[in-house]
Design an enzyme around this catalytic site. Structure first.
Site, PDB file in Angstrom:
ATOM      1  N   ASP B 156       0.798  -1.224   0.000  1.00 37.28           N
ATOM      2  CA  ASP B 156       0.000   0.000   0.000  1.00 37.28           C
ATOM      3  C   ASP B 156       0.834   1.279   0.000  1.00 37.28           C
ATOM      4  OD1 ASP B 156       0.867  -0.622   2.535  1.00 37.28           O
ATOM      5  OD2 ASP B 156      -1.028  -0.174   3.540  1.00 37.28           O
ATOM      6  N   GLU B 241      11.344  -3.486  13.114  1.00 35.43           N
ATOM      7  CA  GLU B 241      12.524  -2.995  12.403  1.00 35.43           C
ATOM      8  C   GLU B 241      13.766  -3.088  13.296  1.00 35.43           C
ATOM      9  OE1 GLU B 241       9.659  -1.379  12.787  1.00 35.43           O
ATOM     10  OE2 GLU B 241       8.809  -1.060  10.781  1.00 35.43           O
ATOM     11  N   HIS B 269       4.326   6.404   3.096  1.00 40.38           N
ATOM     12  CA  HIS B 269       3.553   5.384   3.797  1.00 40.38           C
ATOM     13  C   HIS B 269       2.064   5.666   3.618  1.00 40.38           C
ATOM     14  CE1 HIS B 269       2.098   3.267   7.526  1.00 40.38           C
ATOM     15  NE2 HIS B 269       2.946   2.387   7.071  1.00 40.38           N
ATOM     16  N   THR B 270       1.616   5.670   2.380  1.00 39.72           N
ATOM     17  CA  THR B 270       0.194   5.898   2.105  1.00 39.72           C
ATOM     18  C   THR B 270      -0.632   4.715   2.615  1.00 39.72           C
ATOM     19  OG1 THR B 270       0.798   5.126  -0.100  1.00 39.72           O
ATOM     20  CG2 THR B 270       0.341   7.456   0.144  1.00 39.72           C
TER      21      THR B 270
END
Lengths: 293, 293
Positions: B156, B241, B269-270
């Site tokens: 995404d 992460e 980061h849509t």
């Protein structure tokens, strides 16, 4: 041509020209897209893709991914219309860098017609003056012989590049299904024996053309034959398409069904969430100080 | 070479060869992206792009636009990992049609670790088993000499194709800014004199590597030298992460800053809204009966 040196040079020139022509054919073959999945050539009928756009945190991301679909789609002229008092640096440089032939316009929506951040997106019509600016440009600035197609592509939808091949076939007005719109997985015309009989829309099915802006394309010539076909700030929610198409067509059956008789979904009405920026206020200066996002 | 005809033919052959070579150069120039905006060649270092994906109404739309960025990015091998008990027809045919070299894997997240529709997206870790399946594939099925780069690209997000050029420079691990994440316009490392000094993250800044999954790429060789570096179903929110990178690196200063010393945003980061399908229940049969959306 007795001299072998002259003959050699003449031969070399002819050979070089042939080599170059050979290259030209190869380019075309490559550009036609052996993967049957888009890839354009200058021989394709031109499409004017009209995109109204407005400033918001996710604007550059949206225009970036839209530009990739248009790059792969082939022969496109991108008419980008900003909702702003003057062109912005971000949009200008993005469209130039895309390599897509373009026209950049701008017109600002008056404050009384503008959505506020917390308004629901359907409260006020969006992109009306921007689409009308594009229509004005297309009617005034293109040649009378221009046989192109016109499509309204919002910057947040998702486009399969094969959609553009479908719309290149447009005689007067083409139509196809749209995914993820109108409260449905797919909103579409129902085609029987190659003609559109009705629509499956549940949202305001009483509309003459109960379809989304992404569901149709029209020929530029049709637009020019009906100069009164424009969008309006004063029509009820969901009625822009019908308001526009009733000026261009006299009946639903004039719509030409595409995408395998309206059974394939090649465009999706995706919507990107508004960005949560609540932590910005904890920073001494904005995180994007001097950085284009 | 006294005979002019022989000379002519010799010249033609030489000219033809030169014409063809001329074409070859032009191709390279074109493929290298004369528009400074992507376009790949086989000489580029390979990137394994790992994309975990799961079934939802907007899945095909997301994968479609991601595939366009990857097509334009150049030399990519797409490792798509479905969260499903078996490969789905939709994803299989989409990845084949994309023309991108790929590996298609699948592993199902156990129900107790799966998000339910109304859960907030951060409640449970996502894509953990899928990324680990990709890591297993990369460690076991690639050659010891393979000098490629590995990047985790969720389906995404939005990617500028120039990001892939940045990550091809990776020695051990590269890092760059991410737009629209962590409650900020841009979350990024702060670089002073070419070294990463700190991060601007506001969300859980106590993490050793307070960056998003989209913010880094690592070399395949580094992955193989640290076979214990994997993702976990049992780490707190936002710590995947750090959990992963602390196994690969001994200190933050080993991260190599890219994108003009972490001042350019080339990935966003849509997030796509969940589709409103409330009107489906008013239809006698689903709107997508027999139609892939």
């Amino acid at each position: 041509m007795r001299n072998p040196i002259v003959a050699y040079i003449a031969g070399a020139m002819a050979g070089f020209v042939f080599g170059c022509l050979f290259r030209f054919d190869t380019y075309l073959a490559k550009d036609r897209g052996g993967d049957s999945n888009g890839g354009g050539t200058a021989n394709q009928r031109l499409i004017y893709v009209v995109t109204p756009t407005y400033a918001r945190p996710q604007q550059k991301a949206e225009l970036t991914r839209l530009s990739y679909a248009l790059r792969l789609a082939g022969n496109i002229h991108w008419v980008l219309v900003e909702d702003s008092a003057k062109p912005t640096e971000m949009v200008s440089s993005l469209v130039k860098q895309s390599g897509i032939p373009f026209t950049l316009l701008n017109v600002e929506t008056p404050p009384e017609y503008k959505l506020r951040t917390r308004d629901p997106s359907w409260l006020k019509p969006r992109g009306v003056l921007q689409r009308n600016a594009a229509l004005h440009f297309l009617r005034e600035k293109t040649s009378p012989e221009d046989d192109s197609v016109v499509y309204f592509a919002d910057d947040d939808n998702t486009y399969d590049v094969r959609l553009f091949e479908e719309m290149r076939l447009t005689k007067k007005a083409s139509v196809w299904p749209v995914g993820l719109v109108g409260g449905l997985m797919v909103e579409r015309p129902i085609v029987i024996d190659g003609r559109i009989k009705r629509f499956n829309a549940v949202f305001r099915p009483d509309r003459t053309y109960p379809i989304d802006m992404a569901a149709f394309a029209v020929s530029l010539k049709l637009l020019k034959n009906h100069p009164d076909a424009v969008f309006s700030l004063n029509v009820p929610r969901g009625h822009q398409e019908t308001h526009f198409l009733t000026k261009l067509l006299s009946r639903v059956s004039e719509l030409e069904p595409r995408a395998d008789n309206c059974t394939k979904v090649l465009v999706w009405h995706t919507r990107t969430e508004n960005t949560d920026l609540k932590l910005e206020k904890r920073l001494a200066m904005p995180s994007n100080q001097g950085i284009e996002v």
